[in-house]
Enzyme design. Structure first.
Site, PDB file in Angstrom:
ATOM      1  N   ARG A 112      32.896  -1.399  49.333  1.00 60.75           N
ATOM      2  CA  ARG A 112      33.156  -2.763  48.885  1.00 60.75           C
ATOM      3  C   ARG A 112      32.127  -3.133  47.824  1.00 60.75           C
ATOM      4  NH1 ARG A 112      28.760  -5.109  51.295  1.00 60.75           N
ATOM      5  NH2 ARG A 112      28.148  -4.316  53.337  1.00 60.75           N
ATOM      6  N   LYS A 155      29.886   6.137  60.293  1.00 63.24           N
ATOM      7  CA  LYS A 155      28.686   6.736  59.705  1.00 63.24           C
ATOM      8  C   LYS A 155      28.562   8.212  60.068  1.00 63.24           C
ATOM      9  CE  LYS A 155      25.662   2.693  59.179  1.00 63.24           C
ATOM     10  NZ  LYS A 155      26.670   1.650  59.371  1.00 63.24           N
ATOM     11  N   GLU A 179      18.989   9.134  64.174  1.00 70.21           N
ATOM     12  CA  GLU A 179      18.426   9.825  63.024  1.00 70.21           C
ATOM     13  C   GLU A 179      16.904   9.772  63.049  1.00 70.21           C
ATOM     14  OE1 GLU A 179      21.788   9.209  59.554  1.00 70.21           O
ATOM     15  OE2 GLU A 179      20.000   7.959  59.539  1.00 70.21           O
ATOM     16  N   HIS A 227      16.193  -5.101  59.143  1.00 72.66           N
ATOM     17  CA  HIS A 227      17.084  -4.129  58.489  1.00 72.66           C
ATOM     18  C   HIS A 227      18.066  -4.804  57.538  1.00 72.66           C
ATOM     19  CE1 HIS A 227      15.420  -1.208  61.228  1.00 72.66           C
ATOM     20  NE2 HIS A 227      15.840  -1.907  62.261  1.00 72.66           N
TER      21      HIS A 227
END
Length: 688
Positions: free
Chosen positions: A292, A116, A200, A235
Site C-alpha cells: 500500500r 510475514k 527473529e 515499534h
C-alpha cells in the site's frame, strides 16, 4: 482516467487522495462512520455516504457495505488509503468481482506478502537477504521458545499478519518469553484476527530503511529511493526522512534493486514499500513489504517532485509508469514528523479530546488546497509545498491533516493529528526548518507530542544522524529531562492574560463596583495569583499600578506592562525587556507558548475552590476509554510496587495498569471483556 473514485478511508489520507483527484478532474466519494459525520474528509470530497457506527469493524472494515456504496454512487474504482482494508486480500478480490478497480496491488500480491512468514520464504527464494529466525506454522509456545533459545536473545516476536508496530515484542531472556508471547498474540488477534507470530533475531542498533517501489501493468517497476524510518516508539515511526543519511550510491542501488526484485517476485502493481532492517556496517535484510501507500510517502514526494497518489491513479487506470528509473533523481532533503495526540511523558499514552485551539506553522494544509501539483524543476524540487513565514525559497513546509480546530480525537481510531513535512537544500537546512515549524505548532485541548518532537529533532543523536531504532530509549535522559521551574516571563504572560481578560470582560461603564483596574483611594492593591505545574508552585503577588503591574515571584520582582494583545497573542514588557507569547486558557489551565516551548500552568482560584478537598488514595483509574483484556491480580493478593494488575486495550494498543506502591488488591471492579470509561475506578488498592 477514472471519472469518479470512492475513498475507503478517513483522516488525512482520505483528504490527501481527494485533493489529487480534484486536481485531475476526478470526483471523489467519501464514506464515514457516525463518529466522523463532521470530519474534514467528509467536507472535502464531492460526495459523502454514511456506512455505520463508530467502531471500525462496524464501518470502515465493512468491505461489502463500501462496495455497495461505490456501485450505487457510480464510482469506477476504490482507493483504500492505508490501514483498514488497504492490505485485505478478500476486499481487493471482492472489488474486482464487483467490476471495480482496486487502486492497489492485485489480490495475489497481497496474499503473497500478507503473511510475514510466507513472504520471507518467498524472498529467500528470490535471493533477498533475510534476518535469522523462525517463520514456520508451528505455534506451540514451548516450540517457539525453543526456537528463540536456539536463535539467541534478544529476539523479536512479530505478528505474522501485522503491521504498524502492532503485535511486536522484544524479548531479552528466555524466562520472559511466554508472557511476551501471550501479550503479542492477544494484540495480534485483536488487531488482525490472526494470532500467528514469527520469531527473529533482534539486531542491536539496527536502522529501519525502506524503499519506495512502483510497478505498472506493463511489467515495468522502479524504485523511488529510500526513506530512513529508524526513529520509533512502541515499534511505530515518529520521524521519517529521505534520503537516508550516510547512504552511498552503491548501497542505494543494491537496496533498490533488491526491492524491485521483491516486487516482481509477486507480480506487484502500484505503490508499495519494501522494508529492510540495516546494520550499522551497511548490511541489510528484508523485513516485510507493505502492499500500500505508506504514511511517510510525503518525504519521497518532496525529494522527487512527484505526486505518488497521481501515479497510483494513473497506474490503476492502466497507464504506464510516468517515468523510467534513469529519469528519477533526488533533490534536497525532507523530514516528516508525526503529530500525535499522546503524552510522551506518560509512556506515549494516547490522548483523546477536542482540539480547542490549533495553530499550525505557515504552510499548505494539503488536503484543502487547489495548488497545482505539477512536477517541479530541479531548482524547486517539491510540488507539494508552502512557504514558511520567512518566505525563503529554499525551505518548504507542508501539512497533511485530517482535522481542524474544533474537531475531536476519539478513542476509535489512530490518534494522529497531522503530518508535518519540511524540505531543505540539505539535511541541516531541513532540520532547521523542522525545528522552527514545531516551534509554531500550537495545540490545546489534549496532550500532544509537539514539544517532545522538537527536543528529538534538536537532540545531538538525531541532528548528527546517529540513528537506530533504539534512539529514543538510548537518549531517554536528554529527551525526557527533569522538569525545571518556568521563568518569570512565562508566569508574567499567564498573569497578563488573566488580568487583561478581566479588564476586557465587559463591565458596565462608570460602575465602580464592576471596575477591574484595581483602583484604590489610598495605597496599592496587592493580589496573589496561584499558578502551578506538575512539579512546582508559582505564587505570584501582583501589584496594580497606574500603568501595568508589579510582579513578585519568590525573590524576583519585576514591573510588567502590556504592549499589545490580539486574541491569544500578547506582547508585554518585563523590566523593559519585550516578551512575546500566546496564552490560551482552557478552564483553569493556562497554556503558554513562548520561545518555541509549551508550558501548562494551572490557576487556582481560591473563591471557586473554597471548601473543596479530594482524597484519591487507593483508587486506580482508567487513563482512557478501553476494554479489559487481562486481569493479572486477585482480590486479597499482596503485590509489590510496579507489579502488573490488569491490561487494558485502547486505541489499538495494550496498556498495563501497575501497582503504584507495595500493597494489597482489595477488590477488582472489572472482568476481562468489560468496557471501561475514562477515569473509571478499575480496582480498590490498599497501600502497605
Amino acid at each position: 482516467m477514472f471519472t469518479k473514485i470512492l475513498i475507503a478511508n478517513r483522516g488525512e489520507i482520505a483528504c490527501r487522495v481527494a485533493a489529487t483527484a480534484h486536481r485531475l478532474g476526478v470526483k471523489s466519494v467519501a464514506v464515514y462512520s457516525e463518529a466522523d459525520a463532521n470530519a474534514k474528509h467528509v467536507a472535502v470530497c464531492d460526495e459523502a455516504v454514511p456506512i455505520g457506527p463508530a467502531p471500525a469493524k462496524e464501518s470502515y472494515l465493512k468491505g461489502d457495505k463500501i462496495i455497495e456504496v461505490a456501485l450505487a454512487s457510480g464510482a469506477q474504482a476504490i482507493h483504500p488509503g492505508y490501514g483498514f482494508l488497504s492490505e485485505n486480500e478478500g476486499f481487493a478480490k471482492a472489488c474486482a468481482d464487483a467490476g471495480l478497480v482496486f487502486i492497489g496491488p492485485p489480490a495475489s500480491a497481497i496474499h503473497a506478502m500478507g503473511s510475514k512468514s510466507a513472504a520471507k520464504a518467498l524472498m529467500e527464494t528470490a535471493g533477498v537477504p533475510l534476518v535469522p529466525g523462525y517463520h514456520g506454522d508451528n505455534q506451540d509456545a514451548d516450540f517457539l521458545q525453543q526456537q528463540a533459545d536456539k536463535i539467541g536473545y534478544p529476539v523479536l516476536l512479530k505478528a505474522s499478519a501485522g503491521g504498524g508496530g502492532k503485535g511486536m515484542r522484544i524479548v531479552e531472556k528466555s524466562e520472559d518469553f511466554k508472557a511476551a508471547l501471550a501479550s503479542c498474540k492477544r494484540e495480534a488477534i485483536s488487531s488482525f484476527g490472526d494470532d500467528k507470530v514469527l520469531v527473529e533475531k533482534y539486531l542491536t542498533r539496527p536502522r529501519h530503511i525502506e524503499i519506495q517501489v512502483f510497478a505498472d501493468t506493463q511489467g515495468d517497476c522502479v524504485y523511488l529511493f529510500e526513506r530512513d524510518c529508524s526513529v520509533q516508539r512502541r515499534h511505530q515511526k515518529v520521524l521519517e526522512e529521505a534520503p537516508a543519511p550516510g547512504m552511498t550510491e552503491e548501497r542505494r542501488r543494491a537496496m533498490g534493486e533488491a526491492a524491485v526484485a521483491a516486487a516482481k517476485a509477486v507480480g506487484y502493481v502500484g505503490a508499495g514499500t519494501v522494508e529492510f532492517i540495516a546494520n550499522q556496517d551497511g548490511s541489510f535484510y528484508f523485513m516485510e513489504m507493505n502492499t500500500r501507500l505508506q504514511v511517510e510517502h510525503p518525504v519521497t514526494e518532496m525529494i522527487t517532485g512527484l505526486d505518488l497518489v497521481e501515479w497510483q491513479l494513473r497506474v490503476a487506470a492502466g497507464q504506464p509508469l510516468p517515468m523510467k528509473q534513469q529519469e528519477l533523481t533526488i533533490h534536497g532533503h525532507a523530514l516528516e514528523a508525526r503529530i500525535y495526540a499522546e503524552n510522551p511523558e506518560k509512556g506515549f499514552l494516547p490522548s483523546i479530546g477536542t482540539l480547542r485551539h490549533l495553530h499550525v506553522p505557515a504552510g499548505v494544509e494539503f488536503c484543502s488546497t487547489n495548488l497545482p501539483l505539477t512536477r517541479a524543476a530541479p531548482s524547486r524540487p517539491s510540488p507539494l509545498k508552502g512557504e514558511g513565514e520567512n518566505g525563503a525559497a529554499s525551505g518548504y513546509v507542508r501539512i497533511d491533516s485530517g482535522v481542524r480546530e474544533g474537531d475531536t480525537i476519539s478513542p476509535f481510531y489512530d490518534p494522529m493529528i497531522a503530518k508535518l513535512i519540511v524540505w531543505g537544500n540539505d539535511r541541516a537546512e531541513a532540520l532547521a526548518h523542522m525545528s522552527q515549524a514545531l516551534s509554531e505548532y500550537r495545540i490545546v485541548g489534549l496532550s500532544s507530542n509537539v514539544t517532545f518532537l522538537k527536543r528529538l529533532v534538536e537532540s545531538p543523536a538525531f541532528s548528527q544522524a546517529d540513528l537506530d531504532t533504539g534512539l529514543i530509549e538510548r537518549n531517554h535522559d536528554i529527551l525526557f529531562p527533569a522538569a525545571m521551574p518556568v521563568t518569570m516571563d512565562v508566569v508574567s504572560l499567564a498573569a497578563a492574560s488573566l488580568l487583561t481578560s478581566e479588564q476586557n470582560s465587559g463591565a458596565a461603564a462608570n460602575d465602580p463596583w464592576a471596575d477591574t483596574t484595581g483602583w484604590r483611594m489610598n495605597g496599592t492593591l496587592l493580589r496573589k495569583l496561584d499558578f502551578s505545574d506538575e512539579s512546582h508552585a508559582y505564587p505570584a503577588v501582583i501589584g496594580y499600578r497606574e500603568t501595568g503591574w508589579s510582579v513578585q515571584l519568590g525573590e524576583r520582582a519585576a514591573v510588567m506592562t502590556l504592549i499589545e494583545r490580539h486574541g491569544a497573542q500578547l506582547v508585554i514588557k518585563v523590566d523593559g525587556a519585550t516578551v512575546r507569547g500566546t496564552v490560551v486558557r482552557e478552564g483553569e489551565a493556562f497554556h503558554v507558548f513562548t520561545g518555541g516551548m509549551h508550558h501548562v500552568l494551572a490557576y487556582s482560584d481560591p473563591l471557586a475552590h473554597a471548601g473543596e478537598a479530594e482524597a484519591e488514595g487507593g483508587r486506580l483509574t482508567a487513563p482512557m476509554p478501553g476494554k479489559i483484556v487481562a486481569v493479572l491480580a486477585e482480590k486479597g493478593k499482596t503485590v509489590e510496587k510496579g507489579a502488573p494488575l490488569l491490561i487494558m486495550e485502547a486505541m489499538k494498543m495494550e496498556h498495563t495498569i501497575a501497582a503504584p506502591a507495595d500493597g494489597m488488591v482489595e477488590e477488582m471492579l472489572y472482568a476481562v471483556g468489560d468496557q471501561v470509561a475514562e477515569g473509571a475506578q478499575l480496582l480498590a488498592f490498599k497501600v502497605a
